[in-house]
Design an enzyme around this catalytic site. Structure first.
Site, PDB file in Angstrom:
ATOM      1  N   PRO A  40       0.875  -1.300   0.031  1.00 22.57           N
ATOM      2  CA  PRO A  40      -0.135  -0.015   0.100  1.00 22.57           C
ATOM      3  C   PRO A  40       0.773   1.297  -0.008  1.00 22.57           C
ATOM      4  O   PRO A  40       1.936   1.289   0.716  1.00 22.57           O
ATOM      5  CB  PRO A  40      -0.733  -0.177   1.384  1.00 22.57           C
ATOM      6  CG  PRO A  40      -0.528  -1.602   1.559  1.00 22.57           C
ATOM      7  CD  PRO A  40       0.505  -1.939   1.304  1.00 22.57           C
ATOM      8  N   HIS A  41       0.551   2.342  -0.637  1.00 24.11           N
ATOM      9  CA  HIS A  41       1.093   3.610  -0.778  1.00 24.11           C
ATOM     10  C   HIS A  41       0.198   4.585  -1.344  1.00 24.11           C
ATOM     11  O   HIS A  41      -0.833   4.358  -1.957  1.00 24.11           O
ATOM     12  CB  HIS A  41       2.525   3.466  -1.690  1.00 24.11           C
ATOM     13  CG  HIS A  41       2.045   3.054  -2.938  1.00 24.11           C
ATOM     14  ND1 HIS A  41       1.997   1.729  -3.266  1.00 24.11           N
ATOM     15  CD2 HIS A  41       2.111   3.707  -4.344  1.00 24.11           C
ATOM     16  CE1 HIS A  41       1.801   1.417  -4.568  1.00 24.11           C
ATOM     17  NE2 HIS A  41       1.917   2.493  -5.248  1.00 24.11           N
ATOM     18  N   ALA A  42       0.718   5.828  -1.570  1.00 26.23           N
ATOM     19  CA  ALA A  42      -0.208   6.763  -2.064  1.00 26.23           C
ATOM     20  C   ALA A  42       0.829   7.790  -2.381  1.00 26.23           C
ATOM     21  O   ALA A  42       1.957   8.017  -2.119  1.00 26.23           O
ATOM     22  CB  ALA A  42      -1.180   7.482  -1.075  1.00 26.23           C
TER      23      ALA A  42
END
Length: 143
Positions: free
Chosen positions: A64-66
């Protein structure tokens, strides 16, 4: 680099209700130490809702990342291992979350390269599913 980032940022649980809750839990250390804002965590979840399961790098492993502008204040990495797989949309199971943050578009590239090296080793990849403690995980991670 991986050892430094993961020290004190690892979690091992039996089960969790949803992939959204797994992302929130895996991001807690980053929120607590000021590496990301809450908006970053919600942006990670929104990314999956809008773009699908692209964060699943390998069978049962997600990253997960943004984008940094959603509240990334620094480079960080956490590890969450869930014994019972969490089901993502389209029925993809995940047991391991390497949650990544960055404060710039390039700031995390070294970290991703190190993680890529770890995950490309088939033996180490398989051993990740069996680690029970931070010490066992850090023993697998090569400097």
């Amino acid at each position: 680099m991986l050892k430094e980032q993961l020290t004190g940022n690892t979690m091992f649980i039996e089960t969790i209700d949803s992939w959204q809750e797994a992302i929130r839990l895996s991001a807690e250390p980053l929120v607590n130490n000021g590496t990301v804002e809450d908006t970053y965590v919600e942006a990670m979840i929104q990314n999956v809702l809008e773009n699908g399961n692209y964060i699943i790098l390998l069978p049962q492993i997600a990253m997960p990342h943004a984008r940094p502008e959603y509240g990334g204040k620094g480079v960080g990495l956490t590890f969450l291992r869930v014994k019972e797989p969490v089901m993502f949309p389209h029925g993809e199971p995940v047991k391991i979350f390497f949650t990544l943050s960055s404060d710039s578009p390039e700031g995390h590239l070294d970290l991703i390269a190190s993680l890529g090296e770890l995950l490309s080793d088939e033996e180490l990849y398989q051993k990740l599913f069996d680690v029970e403690t931070e010490e066992e995980l850090l023993d697998l991670v090569k400097e």
